[in-house]
Design an enzyme around this catalytic site. Structure first.
Site, PDB file in Angstrom:
ATOM      1  NE  ARG A  24      23.372   3.040  60.575  1.00  0.00           N
ATOM      2  CZ  ARG A  24      23.611   3.620  61.745  1.00  0.00           C
ATOM      3  NH1 ARG A  24      24.690   3.292  62.436  1.00  0.00           N
ATOM      4  NH2 ARG A  24      22.773   4.511  62.236  1.00  0.00           N
ATOM      5  CD  GLU A  25      17.535  -2.018  56.640  1.00  0.00           C
ATOM      6  OE1 GLU A  25      16.737  -1.322  55.984  1.00  0.00           O
ATOM      7  OE2 GLU A  25      18.743  -2.140  56.336  1.00  0.00           O
ATOM      8  CE  LYS A  27      24.926   0.541  64.626  1.00  0.00           C
ATOM      9  NZ  LYS A  27      26.121   0.184  65.414  1.00  0.00           N
ATOM     10  CB  SER A 448      35.587   8.318  73.423  1.00  0.00           C
ATOM     11  OG  SER A 448      36.014   6.992  73.216  1.00  0.00           O
ATOM     12  CD  GLU A 499      37.198  11.936  72.393  1.00  0.00           C
ATOM     13  OE1 GLU A 499      36.596  11.296  71.509  1.00  0.00           O
ATOM     14  OE2 GLU A 499      38.413  11.832  72.590  1.00  0.00           O
ATOM     15  CG  ASP A 614      43.792   9.771  69.391  1.00  0.00           C
ATOM     16  OD1 ASP A 614      44.698   9.740  70.231  1.00  0.00           O
ATOM     17  OD2 ASP A 614      42.576   9.792  69.694  1.00  0.00           O
ATOM     18  CG  HIS A 709      37.419  -3.152  69.929  1.00  0.00           C
ATOM     19  ND1 HIS A 709      38.569  -2.463  70.225  1.00  0.00           N
ATOM     20  CD2 HIS A 709      36.750  -2.378  69.029  1.00  0.00           C
ATOM     21  CE1 HIS A 709      38.597  -1.341  69.532  1.00  0.00           C
ATOM     22  NE2 HIS A 709      37.510  -1.271  68.795  1.00  0.00           N
ATOM     23  CB  CYS A 741      40.656   1.481  71.640  1.00  0.00           C
ATOM     24  SG  CYS A 741      40.378   2.475  70.156  1.00  0.00           S
TER      25      CYS A 741
END
Length: 772
Positions: A24-25, A27, A448, A499, A614, A709, A741
């Site tokens: 995951r470089e 990211k 969360s 969570e 959910d 987001h 969310c």
């Protein structure tokens, strides 16, 4: 071309490939850039390295023609928006000042400019950025990204095919820009957009492209005659261009239906079609239109969306049938391999007997090359591969992992009464109001709270043995204490435990249910830099012991306010997993629902009065063809009710959905019979609230007033404005106040500021309601 020569010409290719890198470089580099720890130059260098490694893996597997242009720093639809110059006015200045920062601003927003809306890419869990268009949109070509990535592949000595989102799909995915009337149809801009695609195609040809792939997955959905006519016009005009590469029009995720004869007749050079699952119907449909004489067919016979080893003999049979229907038949996965993890060989902890059933992107590339070789040279050329494949398939069929007689007997004994609450909603609502004593416009969160570096470190320390289980659990208790205390101080009405013990909303439960397997490196892109590790549902499902009761009960012991129990619903457990393909989804959903029903009942017995189950994937998993909707929604809503219907009338059942188009599943939302539903609504400015109102939805709802987001913090007045828009559709006695969310991806500073503004907004609107 004869059938024999068509087979001899068979080659292997793919539509797209995972973007993240082995570790995951990409990211890590992007998130480092956002935090100021990585320079723009270093980020671009990482992207170059990741693209080179992708190409090397495909070339080493024997793929004859690699895709280019499918790589993205965030989203390929956003890349298309930049390519055609459809940048929203609020982002143009930022993009002109710094293309990289402006690009990310469109995706994530800034404090002063909202991002583009985000929603699901057809029926997958990948999210794309929705183009915003209007009558005044002026398109202009910018092919620099596409040309640069093609040149990288050609410089490496590889056969390469640029991949673009097709013009029809791009417009069908778009929405009217803010301020544009809602009845504006972006497809009316097609004649304005096609010259831009012509310029891009000319640029790619000049850069060395022999073929260009234009993805048109929107054409597998039900389309009106006007939309089909637009597709015919688009490919008539593009096909008539003299300065262009060869055009390969690709569809995937389902059968083409009425669009197949349109594309078969178009003056393009080839079609790429899905032949897996429901899309297997494309085979008979292709024969019915007389095949593709004089054209190339790229046959998607390896499922690009699951992780199970391919049935090579079955795929070869399909390919053999297709040989007589096209001038040339090549072999591919059914869609981009973006939707599966990178490499199954990295999963060292999976039982070797089960590991032989698995095929991730690198393994699928090998399968494609094997199939192409078998098609070209006969089955004798791949006799060893076929023998090993038969053994793997047989071992899965006969494995005790896949069959549990007790689970199957329990599922078979379910009756209609098991899937309905004991009292209708009106009576339940009255009992819940008395029991919970909540104010008007009650405030809550989705579940969360921020997953801090300390929490991730604690999980890593536990795995590495640096702390024992007691030490880890004390850290979790400390986090729950902090989260509960903060919510009480902020003034929220219904609390959550945050969570902190959960790594992912599906994986956490999968690791505690029999029948599931977890991966260590099975990362798949959900959106931007958000990657998830979908668990693998390999066998019959049961719950050996309670999964959430202890932590929920601990949180409830810290406060007099209600604390929600938090579960992931059965449809989402399937949708966000790689699900077994050896039995109907409805049967698997019922097994998962029964396991979750046990958890719901145990939460209630422990004193939990509000339980949220959910189902963000309910709309996502909706079949792309209307004819298939009813059967899916019947088992999906039944599975949810089977999970939740065993509780008392005064126990309040919540559900949550986000980032999807809900208008066409409002009846299904109603059929869930949840007491409260919370939904994403901030980016679309309460569109879903209006859709619920138009349907006459009778229960309580919380359309989100904070887009989580995006890193921007909405002011109290901004949230209050959204809340007032919600009140125009949903009466105050049935309206909740919440974010869009969960908050796990946000940091604590923005979470505190945004939640305090959310609570202030509720108080502002409550006061005005009282005054009026």
């Amino acid at each position: 071309m004869t059938t024999k020569s068509a087979a001899a010409a068979a080659r292997a290719t793919v539509y797209g490939y995972p973007r993240q890198g082995q570790g995951r470089e990409l990211k890590k580099a992007i998130e480092g850039y956002w935090k100021g720890r990585v320079t723009a130059e270093a980020l671009r260098a990482t992207a170059v390295d990741v693209r080179a490694e992708r190409r090397r893996q495909l070339a080493d597997a024997g793929i004859h023609e690699v895709p280019t242009g499918d790589f993205s720093l965030y989203d390929h639809v956003l890349d298309t928006t930049v390519m055609v110059g459809a940048v929203p006015a609020r982002h143009r200045e930022a993009l002109a000042a710094d293309p990289l920062d402006g690009y990310f601003a469109m995706a994530r927003g800034t404090q002063d400019a909202a991002p583009l809306e985000m929603t699901k890419w057809f029926d997958t869990n990948y999210h794309y950025l929705v183009p915003e268009l209007g009558p005044g949109t002026a398109f202009s070509a910018d092919s620099s990204k596409q040309v640069a990535e093609l040149r990288e592949a050609l410089a490496a000595g590889l056969g390469a095919r640029p991949v673009l989102v097709g013009p029809v799909t791009y417009l069908l995915l778009a929405k009217p820009a803010p301020g544009v009337p809602g009845d504006f149809e972006p497809l009316t801009l097609l004649d304005r957009l096609l010259p831009v695609y012509a310029d891009v195609l000319a640029d790619l040809r000049a850069a060395g492209a022999h073929w260009v792939q234009l993805d048109e997955p929107a054409l597998v959905q039900d389309r009106t005659p006007a939309e089909l006519n637009a597709a015919a016009r688009a490919y008539r005009d593009l096909g008539a261009l003299t300065d262009r590469p060869k055009l390969l029009v690709a569809s995937y995720f389902d059968r083409l239906g009425d669009a197949l004869p349109v594309l078969a007749k178009a003056p393009v050079d080839g079609l790429a079609l899905d032949f897996t699952g429901p899309a297997a119907a494309n085979l008979d449909a292709l024969a019915a239109v007389g095949g593709l004489p004089g054209k190339r067919l790229v046959a998607g016979v390896v499922d690009g969306r699951n992780i199970w080893v391919n049935d090579l003999e079955k795929s070869l049979s399909t390919l053999g049938t297709l040989l007589g229907l096209a001038d040339r038949v090549d072999v591919s996965a059914s869609c981009s391999l973006l939707h599966v993890p990178l490499d199954a060989s990295a999963e060292r902890d999976v039982d070797p007997g089960i590991a032989r059933w698995l095929s991730f992107a690198r393994q699928k590339a090998t399968e494609l090359v094997t199939l192409a070789r078998g098609l070209a040279n006969g089955t004798g050329a791949i006799a060893g591969e076929l023998s090993a494949n038969r053994a793997a398939l047989s071992s899965r069929t006969s494995s005790p992992v896949t069959h549990d007689p007790a689970v199957r007997a329990r599922a078979a004994a379910v009756t209609a009464s098991d899937t309905h609450r004991s009292q209708p909603y009106a009576r339940r609502a009255a009992a819940q109001r008395t029991h919970l004593g909540l104010p008007p416009l009650p405030t809550t969160t989705i579940g969360s709270f921020p997953q801090t570096a300390e929490l991730r470190t604690a999980r890593a320390d536990l795995r590495a043995g640096r702390i024992d289980l007691d030490g880890y659990e004390e850290r979790i208790r400390a986090e729950i204490r902090e989260v509960v205390a903060y919510q009480e101080k902020a003034g929220l009405d219904v609390l959550v435990h945050g969570e902190p013990e959960r790594n992912d909303m599906v994986q956490y439960f999968a690791e505690r249910l029999h029948g599931y397997l977890a991966t260590q490196h099975g990362w798949v892109q959900s959106y931007g830099t958000r990657y998830v590790r979908p668990p693998i549902l390999a066998g019959d499902v049961s719950r050996p012991e309670p999964m959430t009761v202890r932590w929920t009960s601990y949180a409830q012991s810290l406060t007099g306010k209600p604390v929600k129990g938090m579960l992931t619903g059965p449809v989402t457990m399937l949708a966000w997993s790689f699900v077994r393909d050896d039995q109907p989804l409805a049967d698997t959903a019922r097994q998962v629902a029964l396991a979750l029903r046990d958890e719901v009942d145990d939460l209630e017995a422990a004193g939990t009065s509000v339980i949220q189950v959910d189902e963000p994937a309910l709309r996502e998993t909706l079949p792309l063809r209307t004819a298939d909707h009813a059967a899916y929604l019947a088992w999906a809503t039944e599975a949810f009710r089977l999970t939740t219907s065993g509780v008392r009338p005064d126990t309040q059942i919540h559900t949550h959905m986000c980032y999807a188009e809900f208008g066409d599943v409002v009846q299904a939302i109603d059929d869930l019979d949840a007491d409260v539903i919370s939904l994403e609504a901030a980016r679309s400015r309460m569109q879903v609230a209006r859709e619920l109102a138009a349907h006459g939805y009778p229960r309580e709802a919380g359309p989100g007033v904070w887009d989580i987001h995006s890193p921007r913090v909405p002011s109290a007045e901004e949230a209050a404005d959204l809340l007032r828009e919600g009140l125009d559709a949903i009466p105050a006695e049935r309206l909740w106040v919440n974010p869009d969310c969960g908050l796990k991806t946000r940091g604590w500073p923005e979470t505190r500021a945004s939640l305090e503004n959310l609570v202030a907004a509720a108080r502002i609107v409550r006061a005005r309601l009282t005054a009026s």
